[in-house]
Design a protein around this motif. Sequence first.
Motif, PDB file in Angstrom:
ATOM      1  N   ASP A 167       0.825  -1.214   0.000  1.00 21.35           N
ATOM      2  CA  ASP A 167       0.000   0.000   0.000  1.00 21.35           C
ATOM      3  C   ASP A 167       0.856   1.258   0.000  1.00 21.35           C
ATOM      4  N   SER A 224      -5.333   5.801  -1.241  1.00 18.78           N
ATOM      5  CA  SER A 224      -4.324   4.750  -1.317  1.00 18.78           C
ATOM      6  C   SER A 224      -4.233   4.136  -2.708  1.00 18.78           C
ATOM      7  N   CYS A 280      -2.135   0.611  -4.610  1.00 14.72           N
ATOM      8  CA  CYS A 280      -1.638  -0.687  -4.154  1.00 14.72           C
ATOM      9  C   CYS A 280      -0.954  -1.426  -5.294  1.00 14.72           C
TER      10      CYS A 280
END
Length: 384
Positions: free
Chosen positions: A107, A128, A130
């Motif tokens: 992340d 976020s 990822c």
Amino acid sequence: MAESVRAAVLTAPGRYEVQEFPRPTLADGALLMQVELSGICGTDKHTYAGETKQYAGTPAETDTPFPIIQGHENVGIVTEITPRAAERIEFYGRRLKVGDRITHCPDIVCGRCYTCKHVSGWVWCDNSECYGNSLTSADPPHLLGGWAEQMYLRPDTFVYKVPDGLSPRIAVLAELMACTASLDKLKEFSSYAFEGFNSGDTVVVIGSGPLGLLHVAKADLMGAGQIIATDLSSYRLDWAKRCGADEVLDVTATSAEERIDRVRALTGGRGADVVLHMANTPRSFVEGIEMLKRGGMMLEMGNFADTGETSINVHRHVCSKNIRLVGLTNHPSTGYGPALRLLERYADRYPFEEMVTHTYGLDAAEQAMRTSMSPESMKVAIAP
């Protein structure tokens, strides 16, 4: 060094292609990692099946883009690193160099949103991104997942140096072991009478895949008095016993009512103190609540992707039982150091070294994915 890099690309649900990408030029603060192993996670299986929605109902909600290079449980060797990355990218401040073995948190957080500023350690960023899940291979630097010969790690990545005594076959479990910080979270509630996870408690783990097994081992390490594991696979239940489970319940040979009754029989009629729901389906969610004692605590961590809905009676299952229900997606970036130390210290007590049961090359990505869905596998990994 080769000017092109091979990678297994998921071009659409259920469809892999091996493609070549140009070797990227590193931005200031970035590094390049030769991937040794990349574990197949339950999330990767959902993406392969077209179940791509994650963090639904939050500002971070996303649908996995295609094409994508999957793989976020990664371990590898630094092959190229910029001076700034050598000094600053390692999470605990250790200097890195070419040849070092590393792992990383998948992340990437913004550090600016409300959640980043108010939630310590946990990667609950509103913005976020990822590796292997939300970063498409269509855009440079392309190599943003572990199913590639080389992987590009951005300057804003949390990177961790792997202890010298830890093999890649164990180190590839670091992300999953970091997820067991969930038990440390439950332990925080034990300052209140009758709540949380206390020494001597009965813990039920629903779902004995790799994530469930590491929770079995961690619960054992933290002083559980009795551990009960359930699964659809007798093969995986044998693994649960090796990781510390005292009792196992085969879902294919028992009914939900029989499993609930067995848990109650093993706890003097009360029910489990703690239930950990690690299955990637909502079908067993209510069953887990039924297994709880009054005032018990349940952790839901298995349904990271949106796998649909289930029916719950709020009065019966929540209010009347006075349960504490904790939902956790993901793990803390602060959990990797402890995870790596536990994997190293207890490698002779639990079968961590054997947990990667199958490895495949890039050309066999689809076979690897199908094997990971088999009840006769544990952690399946890509070895580019």
